[in-house]
Design an enzyme around this catalytic site. Sequence first.
Site, PDB file in Angstrom:
ATOM      1  N   CYS A  18      45.616  47.770  59.774  1.00  0.00           N
ATOM      2  CA  CYS A  18      44.287  48.286  59.417  1.00  0.00           C
ATOM      3  C   CYS A  18      43.581  47.451  58.345  1.00  0.00           C
ATOM      4  O   CYS A  18      42.410  47.672  58.073  1.00  0.00           O
ATOM      5  CB  CYS A  18      44.418  49.717  58.903  1.00  0.00           C
ATOM      6  SG  CYS A  18      45.497  49.769  57.468  1.00  0.00           S
ATOM      7  N   CYS A  87      51.153  53.404  57.780  1.00  0.00           N
ATOM      8  CA  CYS A  87      50.601  53.491  56.423  1.00  0.00           C
ATOM      9  C   CYS A  87      51.715  53.573  55.377  1.00  0.00           C
ATOM     10  O   CYS A  87      51.511  53.198  54.228  1.00  0.00           O
ATOM     11  CB  CYS A  87      49.714  54.714  56.277  1.00  0.00           C
ATOM     12  SG  CYS A  87      48.524  54.886  57.603  1.00  0.00           S
TER      13      CYS A  87
HETATM   14 FE1  FES Z   1      45.453  51.702  56.613  1.00  0.00          FE
HETATM   15 FE2  FES Z   1      46.616  54.020  56.504  1.00  0.00          FE
HETATM   16  S1  FES Z   1      45.008  53.451  57.797  1.00  0.00           S
HETATM   17  S2  FES Z   1      47.134  52.261  55.374  1.00  0.00           S
END
Ligand code: FES
Length: 109
Positions: A18, A87
């Site tokens: 992400c 995450c």
């Molecule tokens: Fe990036 Fe959780 S969406 S660390």
Amino acid sequence: MGEIPDADGIGTVGNPVCGDLMTIYIKVKDNRLEDIKFKTFGCGAAIATSSMITEMARGKTLEEAMKITRKDVAENLDGLPPIKMHCSNLAADGLHKAIEDYLEKKGKK
Ligand code: FES
């Protein structure tokens, strides 16, 4: 939460899934993590795992802290939804990197 200005070790990691970022700061005394703080630019799960790893690692020896796994962090939060598991990777990775940074600075690695 926050920064340790005179940290003994700093570990910054990015999440390739992400693009979120986390930095872990540590203070070491007598081979133990005397203090640990984080700054996280990421989702709620990333912030929760950052906070959890500071609770888990404070007071531990460097060797014990190196053994904390990504899975341990998620389990201490009573699990995360599968889509949020990535995450939880940042916290353990960031901690390990901060310890490696400390060892490198001390010439122990
Ligand atoms: Fe990036 Fe959780 S969406 S660390």
